[in-house]
Design an enzyme around this catalytic site. Sequence first.
Site, PDB file in Angstrom:
ATOM      1  N   ASP A 375       0.732  -1.289   0.085  1.00 47.79           N
ATOM      2  CA  ASP A 375       0.011   0.039  -0.120  1.00 47.79           C
ATOM      3  C   ASP A 375       0.772   1.073  -0.096  1.00 47.79           C
ATOM      4  O   ASP A 375       2.005   1.477   0.674  1.00 47.79           O
ATOM      5  CB  ASP A 375      -0.714  -0.237   1.220  1.00 47.79           C
ATOM      6  CG  ASP A 375      -1.992   0.893   1.322  1.00 47.79           C
ATOM      7  OD1 ASP A 375      -2.095   1.536   0.425  1.00 47.79           O
ATOM      8  OD2 ASP A 375      -2.814   0.775   2.125  1.00 47.79           O
ATOM      9  N   ARG A 451     -12.212   2.394   7.893  1.00 43.31           N
ATOM     10  CA  ARG A 451     -10.939   2.730   7.475  1.00 43.31           C
ATOM     11  C   ARG A 451     -10.911   3.689   6.366  1.00 43.31           C
ATOM     12  O   ARG A 451     -10.052   3.695   5.369  1.00 43.31           O
ATOM     13  CB  ARG A 451     -10.206   1.217   6.752  1.00 43.31           C
ATOM     14  CG  ARG A 451      -8.824   1.268   7.227  1.00 43.31           C
ATOM     15  CD  ARG A 451      -7.887   0.299   6.290  1.00 43.31           C
ATOM     16  NE  ARG A 451      -6.560   0.318   6.617  1.00 43.31           N
ATOM     17  CZ  ARG A 451      -5.642  -0.026   5.822  1.00 43.31           C
ATOM     18  NH1 ARG A 451      -5.751  -0.388   4.696  1.00 43.31           N
ATOM     19  NH2 ARG A 451      -4.274  -0.367   6.259  1.00 43.31           N
ATOM     20  N   LYS A 484      -0.956  -8.313  -5.346  1.00 40.86           N
ATOM     21  CA  LYS A 484      -1.794  -8.655  -4.217  1.00 40.86           C
ATOM     22  C   LYS A 484      -2.919  -7.707  -4.178  1.00 40.86           C
ATOM     23  O   LYS A 484      -3.054  -6.631  -4.149  1.00 40.86           O
ATOM     24  CB  LYS A 484      -0.967  -8.228  -2.846  1.00 40.86           C
ATOM     25  CG  LYS A 484      -1.581  -8.289  -1.483  1.00 40.86           C
ATOM     26  CD  LYS A 484      -0.496  -7.938  -0.352  1.00 40.86           C
ATOM     27  CE  LYS A 484      -1.276  -7.969   0.943  1.00 40.86           C
ATOM     28  NZ  LYS A 484      -0.355  -7.596   1.997  1.00 40.86           N
ATOM     29  N   TRP A 485      -4.191  -8.442  -3.991  1.00 37.61           N
ATOM     30  CA  TRP A 485      -5.470  -8.028  -4.238  1.00 37.61           C
ATOM     31  C   TRP A 485      -6.188  -7.794  -2.811  1.00 37.61           C
ATOM     32  O   TRP A 485      -6.559  -8.796  -2.449  1.00 37.61           O
ATOM     33  CB  TRP A 485      -6.449  -8.815  -5.285  1.00 37.61           C
ATOM     34  CG  TRP A 485      -7.560  -8.379  -5.528  1.00 37.61           C
ATOM     35  CD1 TRP A 485      -8.696  -8.243  -4.580  1.00 37.61           C
ATOM     36  CD2 TRP A 485      -8.342  -8.001  -6.779  1.00 37.61           C
ATOM     37  NE1 TRP A 485      -9.877  -7.702  -5.106  1.00 37.61           N
ATOM     38  CE2 TRP A 485      -9.548  -7.544  -6.232  1.00 37.61           C
ATOM     39  CE3 TRP A 485      -7.643  -7.966  -7.985  1.00 37.61           C
ATOM     40  CZ2 TRP A 485     -10.542  -7.359  -7.737  1.00 37.61           C
ATOM     41  CZ3 TRP A 485      -8.573  -7.458  -9.097  1.00 37.61           C
ATOM     42  CH2 TRP A 485      -9.947  -7.059  -8.656  1.00 37.61           C
ATOM     43  N   ASP A 486      -6.204  -6.775  -2.134  1.00 42.11           N
ATOM     44  CA  ASP A 486      -6.510  -6.590  -0.886  1.00 42.11           C
ATOM     45  C   ASP A 486      -8.112  -5.895  -0.975  1.00 42.11           C
ATOM     46  O   ASP A 486      -8.572  -5.453  -1.828  1.00 42.11           O
ATOM     47  CB  ASP A 486      -5.755  -5.436  -0.177  1.00 42.11           C
ATOM     48  CG  ASP A 486      -5.560  -5.521   1.467  1.00 42.11           C
ATOM     49  OD1 ASP A 486      -6.367  -6.406   1.891  1.00 42.11           O
ATOM     50  OD2 ASP A 486      -4.733  -5.079   1.867  1.00 42.11           O
ATOM     51  N   MET A 487      -8.756  -6.151  -0.010  1.00 44.84           N
ATOM     52  CA  MET A 487      -9.940  -5.695   0.387  1.00 44.84           C
ATOM     53  C   MET A 487     -10.093  -5.440   1.886  1.00 44.84           C
ATOM     54  O   MET A 487     -10.315  -6.308   2.714  1.00 44.84           O
ATOM     55  CB  MET A 487     -11.076  -6.775  -0.089  1.00 44.84           C
ATOM     56  CG  MET A 487     -12.454  -6.457  -0.491  1.00 44.84           C
ATOM     57  SD  MET A 487     -13.358  -6.418   0.866  1.00 44.84           S
ATOM     58  CE  MET A 487     -13.687  -8.260   1.245  1.00 44.84           C
ATOM     59  N   CYS A 534      -6.377 -11.036  -0.489  1.00 45.28           N
ATOM     60  CA  CYS A 534      -6.205 -10.434   0.889  1.00 45.28           C
ATOM     61  C   CYS A 534      -7.238  -9.909   1.180  1.00 45.28           C
ATOM     62  O   CYS A 534      -8.076  -9.236   0.200  1.00 45.28           O
ATOM     63  CB  CYS A 534      -4.970  -9.828   0.705  1.00 45.28           C
ATOM     64  SG  CYS A 534      -4.553  -8.960   2.311  1.00 45.28           S
ATOM     65  N   ASP A 556      -3.231 -11.001   9.060  1.00 44.99           N
ATOM     66  CA  ASP A 556      -2.464  -9.964   9.145  1.00 44.99           C
ATOM     67  C   ASP A 556      -1.549 -10.147  10.626  1.00 44.99           C
ATOM     68  O   ASP A 556      -0.515  -9.479  10.745  1.00 44.99           O
ATOM     69  CB  ASP A 556      -3.169  -8.774   9.533  1.00 44.99           C
ATOM     70  CG  ASP A 556      -3.279  -7.771   8.079  1.00 44.99           C
ATOM     71  OD1 ASP A 556      -2.821  -8.093   7.021  1.00 44.99           O
ATOM     72  OD2 ASP A 556      -3.982  -6.925   8.005  1.00 44.99           O
TER      73      ASP A 556
END
Length: 740
Positions: A375, A451, A484-487, A534, A556
């Site tokens: 990020d 967030r 890395k595909w975060d959500m 992720c 995490d």
Amino acid sequence: MSAAFQNHDLISVAKDPLTFHLHNRYLSYVLGVDEQDILAHHYYGSAVDHYSNLRRYPRLMRHFAPSPETIETRDFSLSTLPQEFPGSGGADYREPAIVVKLANGSQTVNFLYDSYTITAGKPELPGLPATFANEDEAQTLTVKLVETDAELELYLHYTIFRDLPVITRSSAVKNVGQKPVQVERLFSFSLDSPDNELDLLHLNGRYAQERNVTVEPLSTGIKILDSKRGASGHTQNPFCALVDPHATEHSGEVFGFSLIYSGSHKSVIQMDGYNQVRVQMGINDQGFAWWLEPQKVLQSPEAVLVHSGHGLNEMSQAFHQLFLDHLMHSDFSRKERPILLNNWEATYFNFNEDDLKKIIASSHDLGIEMFVLDDGWFGERDAATSSLGDWVVDRKKLPNGLKPLSDYCHQLGMQFGLWFEPEMISVKSKLYQDHPNWVLEVPGQRRSIDRSQFVLNLGRQEVRDYLLERMSYIIEHAGLDYIKWDMNRNMTEVYDERLSPDEQGEVSHRYILGLYDLLDALTQKYPQVLFESCSGGGGRYDAGMLYYMPQTWTSDNTDAIARLKIQYGTSLVYPIVSMGAHVSAVPNEQTGRMTPLRTRGLVASSGNLGYELNPLNLLDNEKQEVKQQVAWYKEHRALIQFGRFYRIQDPFKSTRTAWMFVSPDKKQAVAMYFNVFSEASMPLHMLNFVGLDPAVKYSVNGEYTAYGSELMHIGIYPLTQNDGDFDSAVFELKAVEQGS
Ligand code: DGJ
């Protein structure tokens, strides 16, 4: 009573009464058409060669058990009959598998047998991730049921795999009437069992402590395991198992269920007054309603049913093999995965090109194979409060863009990966200024924020087009090898202003279909890119995601001791290679705990190894140790990532954990042992290996030799001296000689 079966390889069919027997060398599953054309369930369990109709449900008169009006006796009622797909509003007072609101307002639908087909292999499920198999590997039975009064058709799909103890199931409903109806529940499967004393095992938890193993006895009533988050979630994995209360890793009957779906899900486990058990799984029906126009079909996600007659290990191995060979759609499914270094815990949002190049160079010295920029590289993202959606390089941090970093990695023979959080939008972003209506929200109503971000409505084609264009541009211009595909938040205020009031119950599922559509487009377009999914760690660790992305950031929580439980629980269902596991700095960011580098290395080497620290901060002796860890992992990577995995000691039951990896030919194995707390006057504990060839002699750490039978039945003392808390040991076994 006995029926003559005609064999169609994996599926045998008998007439009068029409009965289907799905069988392979591991299991049998039997269903049949009962009187009144009800599709009844007979049996699911260990393989039987011949089925003589013994499990046809007895005709018994029960009180308060309505019968169809068309029969004269009182000994046949849906209220107790084991069924394949119970309807609603009729005589079965247990949980329905399908609920449909008809045009006249009625919610009564009960389906009757119509016809069947048997096909080789396995048809695809349009728009949904599902297992695949070629014509030799599986056979599929499709049973068509009809609700003539309501003008609906129902298709139940059963696929049996030849070489695995696996059946998959899904359902589809079609409106063949003239008026639209609303499907309020469509589960993927329903399974009844008349007499089983079973415990329920499930995986639950919370952020940074995912997939705890819970085992509890079943009792009368309904237990619901679910997520209403629009994601499979940290709190309840879309998996459960019914297990013999005395089951161990290697004995006892186990029925495992996993849903291939990444959105809100629901498992219902019901025990009625007669101790009959019903298990169902599917899309969560809370807030769900699918408007089904005439001639339209609603297809459920697929569920995987695994049967083991030999405890939990056999179940896990079946899931692992199925997911690796028949679910992961990626070219990487069986490829060894690179050891990566991710800069998140090393720098957070604070980096520039020079810092990153130093980290890359140092990672390269350690033998690390890929650098992942997490990020903070886009928009004006200096904190988690802005820029999601603005997938443009932040030129303040990286004036020359991403290409120099990617080139630098490639020059060093490393790969380059990048973090995205495509499904989200920050209010502080250009995208929000341009498209405030792309957000999931109910116009005019208060919104929930998490967030500092909102969820983009992936049900909208233009949102997916935008993301596909942006990500394609960056993949191509930066030369990405990995994403890395975060959500990082779940859905709230689920609403789509473009849809009619009657269609609002579709939004959550439409989102997941949109997500799958986007993932399909990207992964097909860039098969050379390795994707890791992720969601704040393991908040969307499910079989649906694994179809597109063959690895997942497990949690995490990078604390090695916490990871023992997280990885142990995860291993019940998901393959080792799918579990991202990183060594991080101490004191640990999430728990504040100090653990030896050796133990951190071994825990992370029990999955898909990576590092999540700043290598520039390592002392010289630590660098040496990391170099050795990396070299050791490379040497054992194929065994760990694709060998057979055995759990030996359960961290939920004691302060010790042990597990091992055995090559398919049993010539090579690695076992790891972890002792969480040291004790004075230390009692000795044995470690019994598993999965070895009893007749083969193995060398253990090159120090001594012993036969597989000794190592498994007698075992060894893994730790004989007290080296403090969080101690660990590793045992490398190599076959040296075949026994007689
Ligand atoms: C949550 C992920 O799980 C972390 O690994 C990291 O990528 C952060 N998001 C970045 O915001």
